[in-house]
Design a protein around this motif. Structure first.
Motif, mmCIF file in Angstrom:
data_model
loop_
_atom_site.group_PDB
_atom_site.id
_atom_site.type_symbol
_atom_site.label_atom_id
_atom_site.label_comp_id
_atom_site.label_asym_id
_atom_site.label_seq_id
_atom_site.Cartn_x
_atom_site.Cartn_y
_atom_site.Cartn_z
ATOM 1 N N THR A 263 0.830 -1.207 0.000
ATOM 2 C CA THR A 263 0.000 0.000 0.000
ATOM 3 C C THR A 263 0.860 1.250 0.000
ATOM 4 O O THR A 263 0.610 2.209 -0.742
ATOM 5 C CB THR A 263 -0.936 0.003 1.227
ATOM 6 O OG1 THR A 263 -1.747 -1.172 1.217
ATOM 7 C CG2 THR A 263 -1.836 1.227 1.213
ATOM 8 N N LEU A 266 2.447 1.801 -3.403
ATOM 9 C CA LEU A 266 1.481 2.322 -4.379
ATOM 10 C C LEU A 266 1.199 3.800 -4.147
ATOM 11 O O LEU A 266 1.222 4.605 -5.091
ATOM 12 C CB LEU A 266 0.188 1.505 -4.301
ATOM 13 C CG LEU A 266 -0.965 1.962 -5.205
ATOM 14 C CD1 LEU A 266 -0.558 1.855 -6.670
ATOM 15 C CD2 LEU A 266 -2.223 1.150 -4.941
ATOM 16 N N THR A 269 4.233 6.050 -4.975
ATOM 17 C CA THR A 269 4.449 6.138 -6.420
ATOM 18 C C THR A 269 3.439 7.074 -7.065
ATOM 19 O O THR A 269 3.795 7.916 -7.904
ATOM 20 C CB THR A 269 4.349 4.743 -7.054
ATOM 21 O OG1 THR A 269 5.323 3.878 -6.458
ATOM 22 C CG2 THR A 269 4.600 4.819 -8.547
ATOM 23 N N LEU A 270 2.175 6.945 -6.674
ATOM 24 C CA LEU A 270 1.133 7.819 -7.230
ATOM 25 C C LEU A 270 1.380 9.273 -6.856
ATOM 26 O O LEU A 270 1.230 10.179 -7.689
ATOM 27 C CB LEU A 270 -0.241 7.368 -6.734
ATOM 28 C CG LEU A 270 -0.759 6.039 -7.297
ATOM 29 C CD1 LEU A 270 -2.081 5.658 -6.631
ATOM 30 C CD2 LEU A 270 -0.938 6.104 -8.808
ATOM 31 N N LEU A 293 7.886 4.470 -10.585
ATOM 32 C CA LEU A 293 7.665 3.229 -9.848
ATOM 33 C C LEU A 293 8.984 2.513 -9.569
ATOM 34 O O LEU A 293 9.233 2.038 -8.452
ATOM 35 C CB LEU A 293 6.726 2.312 -10.636
ATOM 36 C CG LEU A 293 6.494 0.904 -10.061
ATOM 37 C CD1 LEU A 293 5.837 1.002 -8.689
ATOM 38 C CD2 LEU A 293 5.653 0.069 -11.015
ATOM 39 N N THR A 297 10.529 2.184 -5.783
ATOM 40 C CA THR A 297 10.710 0.811 -5.310
ATOM 41 C C THR A 297 12.156 0.552 -4.924
ATOM 42 O O THR A 297 12.438 -0.098 -3.909
ATOM 43 C CB THR A 297 10.275 -0.194 -6.393
ATOM 44 O OG1 THR A 297 8.925 0.054 -6.762
ATOM 45 C CG2 THR A 297 10.404 -1.626 -5.896
#
Length: 470
Positions: A263, A266, A269-270, A293, A297
């Motif tokens: 979570t 995500l 990254t957004l 991304l 990561t």
């Protein structure tokens, strides 16, 4: 351990069939020295009792990582590349701790056997880290790891078969993931040599590459997506993969660490993608999404790959990547950092304190993954966090005392303690490396890398006077 290390040390010349191994003699000499030391130790200890009490396990854990780092530096130092003692030890320590910081430049022209040895070191360190987190640290009650003492092996009844089955399962999963990564990179356009190296370092979340440009060398968005997947796999608890393999379906997704990690990845990254789209003219949403991304990561999992200089994305990105270095992946994975579960335990304690302010007489329970969290685990976690911040402060001041600028000192200390690899700034950021640092700074960072990999508390325990009195 020495004998195993000597066997691994013969792999670079053998895998290259001697044709592209100009340092074959250096590897042979190093392997011979270490094999001799190993056999000497076996002969000295032959027939003696092997009852490893917790006190001895502390010494064994700390000393083994230290000595393995020093011995792993032999091929670098004895090679024809002209690597100094300091740089050889730094590179080996960074490799075995899967940090990924490097002092070597011109990687594209460096001898292939040395590049291969760097990657093998990180692969060895990765499986060593998993074993340490699953089998050693929980039973030594280090930094809240007791939380995973039963969870990592609860899927069978008898102790001895349980640990043997778990060990085999961990090694099998680790090797299978590595082979899949190597094959995937190869069919996606990498040479077999590059695919093999990056396959080893992706699953180990180590970050060593065969090029100064890191993953930017390949200019392939498909490879960046594949690397992202393998970095994520390396950052998840490997014992949960073993449990899935033994028929416990869904345990991976039900784990609170895994859910929060994915979570967080995500959402970050957004958020970073939105920020880049706003501040960048003519932003390519597809390419930008992949690079965002990948780099988020890479830092969150403490791998340290780079596809471009993310420190040039703006002040928000610079700040976010700095704080991401603290986090890391899940416990029982190959990644570094403070680990997701410690932040979850901190939130549990915070919630408990807030509830006690509202309801002083309330009876509250602490639960993590369906288990009660004892005061001992909370105290251990708090002690780890305090000593981590203390070491962070101390290492930053040591680096600053060597006339390094504030960003280099601060991010370098954090990068070492969390085993991220590249730090921030013009000198040791993603576009630079650690080669230009003073020798004293490199030795200090070696200590930081080992402290971070050994969860700090285990080292502090061994160095405390009370440990040696009785």
């Amino acid at each position: 351990m020495f004998v195993l290390l000597s066997i691994f040390m013969t792999l670079p010349p053998l895998l290259l069939l001697g044709a592209e191994s100009p340092n074959a003699v250096a590897f042979a000499e190093s392997a011979g020295i270490i094999f001799g030391l190993g056999m000497l130790g076996i002969l000295i200890a032959y027939g003696k009792p092997r009852d490893l009490k917790p006190r001895y396990m502390f010494v064994l854990t700390v000393s083994s990582w230290l000595v393995m780092a020093l011995l792993s530096a032999l091929p670098f130092y004895l090679s024809d590349a002209g690597i100094s003692v300091t740089d050889a030890v730094f590179e080996a320590t960074s490799g075995i701790t899967t940090t990924g910081a490097t002092v070597l430049t011109g990687l594209d022209q460096l001898d292939q056997d040395l590049l291969l040895w760097r990657s093998i070191l990180q692969w060895i360190g990765g499986i060593g880290i998993i074993g340490m987190f699953v089998a050693v640290l929980p039973f030594l009650r280090v930094g809240g790891m007791r939380l995973f003492a039963t969870e990592s092996s609860e899927w069978t009844d008898k102790a001895l078969p349980r640990m043997k089955t778990l060990s085999r399962g961990l090694l099998l999963v680790y090797c299978v993931f590595t082979m899949i990564a190597v094959f995937t990179y190869w069919i996606s356009g990498m040479t077999l040599f590059d695919a093999f190296n990056h396959g080893l370092t992706s699953i180990a979340t180590g970050g060593y590459s065969t090029s100064d440009l890191s993953m930017g060398k390949f200019e392939s968005e498909l490879i960046l997506l594949e690397a992202t997947l393998f970095m994520i796999l390396g950052s998840l608890p490997f014992f949960l993969f073993v449990r899935e393999m033994h028929g416990q379906r869904g345990v991976l997704w039900r784990d609170q660490q895994v859910r929060l990690f994915l979570t967080l990845l995500l959402l970050l990254t957004l958020g970073m993608l939105l920020y880049r789209a706003i501040i960048t003219d003519g932003f390519d949403i597809v390419s930008g999404s992949i690079t965002t991304l990948f780099n988020v990561t890479s830092i969150l999992t403490t791998t340290g790959y780079a596809s471009e200089d993310y420190s040039a994305w703006g002040s928000l990105a610079f700040s976010m990547f700095f704080f991401l270095m603290f986090v890391g992946g899940c416990s029982g994975s190959t990644s570094g950092g403070m680990k997701i579960f410690r932040f979850q335990l901190s939130l549990i304690v915070l919630r408990e304190q807030l509830m006690r302010l509202l309801h002083p007489r309330a009876v509250l329970t602490r639960n993590f993954n369906g288990r009660a969290v004892s005061d001992e685990i909370i105290a251990s976690m708090i002690a780890y966090t305090f000593i981590f911040l203390l070491c962070f402060l101390g290492l930053t001041l040591v680096l600053a005392a060597m006339n390094l600028d504030f960003v280099t000192s601060l991010s370098g200390a954090l990068s070492a303690l969390t085993n991220v690899g590249p730090a921030l700034g013009d000198i040791i950021g993603p576009a630079g490396n650690f080669a230009t640092l003073p020798e004293q700074a490199k030795w200090a960072l070696c200590v930081g890398m080992l402290l971070g990999r050994l969860e700090i508390l285990s080292v502090v325990v061994v160095l405390s006077p009370g440990f040696w009195r009785s």
